[in-house]
Structures are given as C-alpha cells and as structure tokens.
Design a protein around this motif. Structure first.
Motif, PDB file in Angstrom:
ATOM      1  N   THR A  10      -8.416  -4.853  -4.349  1.00  0.00           N
ATOM      2  CA  THR A  10      -7.463  -3.804  -4.727  1.00  0.00           C
ATOM      3  C   THR A  10      -6.348  -4.386  -5.580  1.00  0.00           C
ATOM      4  OG1 THR A  10      -7.892  -2.642  -2.649  1.00  0.00           O
ATOM      5  CG2 THR A  10      -5.865  -2.061  -3.816  1.00  0.00           C
ATOM      6  N   THR A  11      -5.908  -3.646  -6.571  1.00  0.00           N
ATOM      7  CA  THR A  11      -4.732  -4.013  -7.350  1.00  0.00           C
ATOM      8  C   THR A  11      -3.625  -3.000  -7.072  1.00  0.00           C
ATOM      9  OG1 THR A  11      -6.036  -5.044  -9.107  1.00  0.00           O
ATOM     10  CG2 THR A  11      -3.778  -4.377  -9.657  1.00  0.00           C
ATOM     11  N   PHE A  12      -2.528  -3.485  -6.522  1.00  0.00           N
ATOM     12  CA  PHE A  12      -1.353  -2.662  -6.268  1.00  0.00           C
ATOM     13  C   PHE A  12      -0.381  -2.782  -7.434  1.00  0.00           C
ATOM     14  CE2 PHE A  12      -2.683  -3.916  -1.879  1.00  0.00           C
ATOM     15  CZ  PHE A  12      -3.014  -2.659  -1.418  1.00  0.00           C
ATOM     16  N   ARG A  13       0.288  -1.699  -7.776  1.00  0.00           N
ATOM     17  CA  ARG A  13       1.201  -1.690  -8.922  1.00  0.00           C
ATOM     18  C   ARG A  13       2.634  -2.036  -8.501  1.00  0.00           C
ATOM     19  NH1 ARG A  13      -0.322   4.115 -11.225  1.00  0.00           N
ATOM     20  NH2 ARG A  13      -0.882   4.379  -8.998  1.00  0.00           N
ATOM     21  N   ALA A  14       2.765  -2.987  -7.614  1.00  0.00           N
ATOM     22  CA  ALA A  14       4.077  -3.497  -7.208  1.00  0.00           C
ATOM     23  C   ALA A  14       3.881  -4.913  -6.711  1.00  0.00           C
ATOM     24  CB  ALA A  14       4.707  -2.624  -6.129  1.00  0.00           C
ATOM     25  N   SER A  43       0.831  -1.205   0.000  1.00  0.00           N
ATOM     26  CA  SER A  43       0.000   0.000   0.000  1.00  0.00           C
ATOM     27  C   SER A  43       0.866   1.256   0.000  1.00  0.00           C
ATOM     28  CB  SER A  43      -0.943   0.000   1.201  1.00  0.00           C
ATOM     29  OG  SER A  43      -0.288   0.346   2.410  1.00  0.00           O
ATOM     30  N   LEU A  44       2.018   1.199   0.670  1.00  0.00           N
ATOM     31  CA  LEU A  44       2.932   2.343   0.658  1.00  0.00           C
ATOM     32  C   LEU A  44       3.626   2.479  -0.692  1.00  0.00           C
ATOM     33  CD1 LEU A  44       4.457   1.871   4.214  1.00  0.00           C
ATOM     34  CD2 LEU A  44       2.778   3.595   3.508  1.00  0.00           C
ATOM     35  N   LEU A  45       3.979   1.351  -1.306  1.00  0.00           N
ATOM     36  CA  LEU A  45       4.592   1.414  -2.646  1.00  0.00           C
ATOM     37  C   LEU A  45       3.590   1.941  -3.668  1.00  0.00           C
ATOM     38  CD1 LEU A  45       6.616  -1.936  -2.626  1.00  0.00           C
ATOM     39  CD2 LEU A  45       7.420   0.379  -2.096  1.00  0.00           C
ATOM     40  N   GLU A  46       2.317   1.629  -3.474  1.00  0.00           N
ATOM     41  CA  GLU A  46       1.296   2.197  -4.357  1.00  0.00           C
ATOM     42  C   GLU A  46       1.253   3.715  -4.205  1.00  0.00           C
ATOM     43  OE1 GLU A  46      -1.628   2.464  -7.214  1.00  0.00           O
ATOM     44  OE2 GLU A  46      -0.312   0.776  -6.703  1.00  0.00           O
ATOM     45  N   GLN A  47       1.465   4.200  -2.997  1.00  0.00           N
ATOM     46  CA  GLN A  47       1.487   5.647  -2.802  1.00  0.00           C
ATOM     47  C   GLN A  47       2.746   6.285  -3.369  1.00  0.00           C
ATOM     48  OE1 GLN A  47      -0.546   7.520   0.435  1.00  0.00           O
ATOM     49  NE2 GLN A  47      -0.874   5.546   1.444  1.00  0.00           N
ATOM     50  N   ASP A  63       9.396  -5.630  -7.169  1.00  0.00           N
ATOM     51  CA  ASP A  63       9.251  -5.244  -8.571  1.00  0.00           C
ATOM     52  C   ASP A  63       8.177  -4.167  -8.636  1.00  0.00           C
ATOM     53  OD1 ASP A  63       8.763  -5.006 -11.317  1.00  0.00           O
ATOM     54  OD2 ASP A  63       9.211  -7.113 -11.685  1.00  0.00           O
ATOM     55  N   MET A  64       8.584  -2.959  -8.961  1.00  0.00           N
ATOM     56  CA  MET A  64       7.655  -1.834  -8.998  1.00  0.00           C
ATOM     57  C   MET A  64       6.816  -1.813 -10.272  1.00  0.00           C
ATOM     58  SD  MET A  64       7.886  -0.110  -6.147  1.00  0.00           S
ATOM     59  CE  MET A  64       7.190   1.521  -6.516  1.00  0.00           C
ATOM     60  N   THR A  65       7.016  -2.791 -11.165  1.00  0.00           N
ATOM     61  CA  THR A  65       6.299  -2.792 -12.441  1.00  0.00           C
ATOM     62  C   THR A  65       5.314  -3.943 -12.577  1.00  0.00           C
ATOM     63  OG1 THR A  65       7.939  -4.165 -13.633  1.00  0.00           O
ATOM     64  CG2 THR A  65       8.344  -1.780 -13.521  1.00  0.00           C
ATOM     65  N   ARG A  66       5.230  -4.814 -11.586  1.00  0.00           N
ATOM     66  CA  ARG A  66       4.316  -5.966 -11.653  1.00  0.00           C
ATOM     67  C   ARG A  66       3.192  -5.794 -10.642  1.00  0.00           C
ATOM     68  NH1 ARG A  66       6.803 -11.638 -11.084  1.00  0.00           N
ATOM     69  NH2 ARG A  66       4.785 -12.191 -11.984  1.00  0.00           N
ATOM     70  N   ASP A  67       1.974  -6.087 -11.062  1.00  0.00           N
ATOM     71  CA  ASP A  67       0.806  -5.892 -10.224  1.00  0.00           C
ATOM     72  C   ASP A  67       0.628  -7.018  -9.201  1.00  0.00           C
ATOM     73  OD1 ASP A  67       0.246  -3.660 -11.714  1.00  0.00           O
ATOM     74  OD2 ASP A  67      -1.470  -4.527 -12.793  1.00  0.00           O
TER      75      ASP A  67
END
Length: 444
Positions: free
Chosen positions: A408-412, A337-341, A384-388
């Motif tokens: 929720t889908t996070f982008r990391a 959740s923090l990486l999503e932010q 990996d900041m590019t994988r959901d």
C-alpha cells in the motif's frame, strides 16, 4: 531556555488548525503562540507541516510476558512511535494473564525503560477473580477488560452472575470484547462439517457473525445501563451495532464505542487476496458495514479509533482457516491509514485527532496528555500530508515481520514523533532511547 522550539507548525487541536510555534521544556509544552522569540537548545522548522497530538491507542496486544516469539514491549512500541502512536493501553491476555495486582505491576516493570511510547495496562476479568477486581486500585490501570466472547486462557467471562457483579462493582471503565461464544461455536461446527479444515477465509465474517456481535454488544450495553457502569465497547464491526450508541461528544457519556483501523479500511472483499492476514476477531465484514462504521465516526456514535494490534508470526498465519490465529500487526501504519482516509474525504484531520487522541484522554481520564496545550506532556507527531509512504516488508519494525498493508502507498508521512518532549522517530529511524512513561489519571 527551551529544550525544543517547533516553529511554523499547522497545529491540529480541539477542532482547529492554527499556525503556531510550540515551545517545549522538561518534557511538557511550555508555550503556544503565533511566534515564540525565546532561545532553545534545538529548533525545528515545521515549514507548514501538520503537528498533531500523538495517537493514544487504547487497544493493543504486545504479547509480553509469555508470548514473546510474536512480539514484545520494545519491538512493538518501537513500531508504534514510527507510526505516530505516543501512548498505548495493553491487553491482559498474556501468559500469565493479568488477573491480579501482582501480575499487573509485573507488566509495568517489563515496560519501564523499554517502552518507546507511554504505557498503561488493563486488569483482566475472569469467572473467578471478582475479589481482585473489587480490591483494584483505580490509579493502577486504565480499565477492566472483559472478554464477553472467545478468548485465550482463563479469560472468557460467561457466568451471568459474575458479569452482573463486575458491572455492579467496577469503579473505572469496563471495556468489552463482544461476541456470543455459543453462537460462534455452533457456526464453526456447521461450517467445519460442510467445508472441512480448508474453509475459505471469506467465510470468517459468517462464522463470527453479525448476530453474535449484536447479541453480545447489546448485553453489555444493557448491563451497563442497569448498573450505571462506565462501559467502553471495543472494535465494533456491524451496521446494526451502531444503533446501540448515542451520537455526540464523549464528555459525560456513560457508554462509549470504539472502531478499529482495519474495520475502517478492509472489507470481506479483501479476504480472497489477503486470507489469514486479515483474519481477526471480531471479523471484518461487508463494505456496507465499513461504510456504516465510518459514518458513525463522523456522527459521534464511535468515540475512539484504535488498532487492536495483535501480531502473530508468519508461520502461525500461514495455515488453513482453523489453524491460523486471529489478529494482525497494525500500529506502524494505523495513523497513516486514517490520514489516507482524510485524503479520500472520509474524515477530517480534526476528527482523526479527536478520535485517536482527545477522546482517549477524556474517556480514560488520562492526566495531561492527548492535547496540544500549555502544561501538557509534549507527545506529538509531525506529519507531512504531501509525501508518500510505501509499505514494504523491509521497513517494518514488528517482531513478526509482516503487515496487512504491504504494497500500500499512503499519501502522508510520519516525519517525527516526540514522546515526553524527546524525539524518538526522525522520519527514517528510531533515535535516542525509549522515553515512555507510565500513564497517570485524574479520577474522582
């Protein structure tokens, strides 16, 4: 020979992002260099993914002993490492509560060889255990927990002289849950008379009000200033409370502050569709409060970000307002959740690492953890900041079996978690055996 060599990692540490190789032997980081040409039993090519120090969660409730129908050390620490958390500090409101040296040591025995992450336990305070606190060995606990608000069991400390004495005698950090109980109880009674038992959950933040939070937090800060106590105020929720704390680096601060991931993510606009799933104490409040807490993280008024992971079963949560307990499971997706932010532009990666790793180690004087440094334990998370990552109930490792982040889908993605140099999460499942160790401290 190294046990593990991680190559081509974008290492996020102490305000910098550098491409480095990381050599690990005997559970510790032995070498950091732009290129390490050294034999290793295992080599992992990070291929440009980010390597962070594992999150150190300074506030969890793993419910053992006595409440293991909700959670236990093994289940929740497994979920924690799946979420990139490599160390946790667990709260004393269990059964029996952790109010003396014997119950404290009994919890360490429960965690030994069962905890997937490193562990520490708080010594609790009550109105009648002052002598146990005075006799406390500082090496045995991360801190002294005071519930200056409603709590379970014999753990509400509301006797003024007892509070004064604890703050005056504490030799290690005092951590506080701050809500004014009489104010909360008065609101509960008024709202019960108006709405009955079927109170809308969106009113939770009015019952556990900003005034109750500010009054109690202000009292804690005043006590600490008068007695010179090292104070850490947990899970702040209001814009007004931010003014109680100074901006700047955590080093040499006497009084520090924490925010939790759910107060940085949700607002009271989410109660209508999530209801009891986001009922927690202190309550999630307005979007303006959430924005103020986010700003305080970036300003350095908020020093640490944690979870307050507090699971309850679905049957317990699926009740009307007054019957549904407060708390939610969070450790498996807190870091995500923090990486999503970070993706949203609210925080930088460097700030996330500072608040979830570096500052926890600094504040609690944890030895050799919280940083990617030669000589430190290899508590690491490869991201990996590019994988959901899509949150589905079937993927949860909590014993309670639900999450407020479902759908929720996070982008990391958490690609791997290492605890004391051992890979315990491979991006899909737990691997190996529980590798957690008891946290130790360097305290003067």
């Amino acid at each position: 020979m190294l046990d593990l060599l991680i190559t081509n990692a974008r290492v996020v540490n102490e305000g910098q992002v550098q491409t480095l190789d990381v050599g690990i032997r005997d559970g510790r980081i032995e070498r950091l260099a732009s290129h390490i040409d050294q034999p290793a039993r295992e080599t992992l090519d990070a291929n440009g993914r980010h390597l962070l120090p594992g999150m150190m969660d300074d506030q969890v409730h793993f419910r053992e002993p006595g409440l293991t129908h909700k959670a236990d050390m093994a289940s929740e620490s497994a979920a924690a490492v799946a979420g990139g958390i490599t160390s946790f500090m667990e709260m004393p409101n269990v059964r029996p509560p952790t109010l003396d040296a014997a119950t404290l040591e009994a919890k360490y025995e429960l965690a030994r060889e069962r905890a997937w992450a490193n562990y520490a336990f708080y010594h609790g305070a009550s109105n009648d255990n002052l002598e146990a606190i005075k006799a406390l060995d500082p090496s045995t606990t991360c801190g002294i927990k005071i519930f200056m608000g409603a709590s379970t069991g014999n753990m509400l400390v509301d006797a003024p002289q007892t509070l004064e004495s604890i703050f005056a005698n504490a030799s290690i950090p005092v951590v506080t849950h701050c809500e004014d109980t009489p104010m909360v109880q008065a609101r509960e009674q008024a709202y019960r008379e108006r709405y009955g038992e079927d109170l809308p959950f969106r009113l939770h933040g009015e019952i556990r009000s900003r005034e109750a939070c500010l009054k109690s937090s202000g009292m804690a800060v005043d006590l600490a200033r008068r007695h010179g106590t090292r104070l850490h105020v947990l899970h702040l929720t209001t814009a007004e409370e931010m003014a109680l704390f100074e901006p700047g680096p955590v080093e040499n601060k006497q009084i520090t502050a924490e925010a939790c991931v759910h107060h940085l993510w949700f607002s009271d606009e989410d109660y209508d569709h999530l209801g009891s799933f986001i009922k927690c104490n202190p309550a999630i409040k307005t979007p303006a409060d959430r924005d103020a807490i986010r700003a305080a993280v970036n300003e350095g008024r908020i020093d640490i970000v944690a979870t307050d992971h507090a699971p309850h079963t679905l049957s317990e949560k699926n009740n009307s307002y007054f019957a549904a307990p407060s708390g939610m499971p969070l450790v498996q997706h807190a870091l995500l959740s923090l990486l999503e932010q970070v993706h949203q532009g609210n925080f930088t990666l460097e700030t996330v690492v500072e608040k979830t790793s570096h500052n926890v180690a600094r504040r609690f004087e944890v030895a050799d953890r919280g940083f990617i440094r030669e000589g430190c334990f290899a508590d690491l998370v490869l991201v990996d900041m590019t994988r959901d990552t899509h949150v589905e109930r079937e993927s949860l490792l909590y014993k309670c079996g639900w999450s407020p982040f479902e759908g929720t889908t996070f982008r990391a993605r958490i690609e791997a978690t290492f605890v004391n140099g051992q890979r315990v999460w491979d991006g899909q499942q737990l691997v190996g055996v529980p590798a957690g160790q008891r946290l130790t401290y360097r305290r003067s």
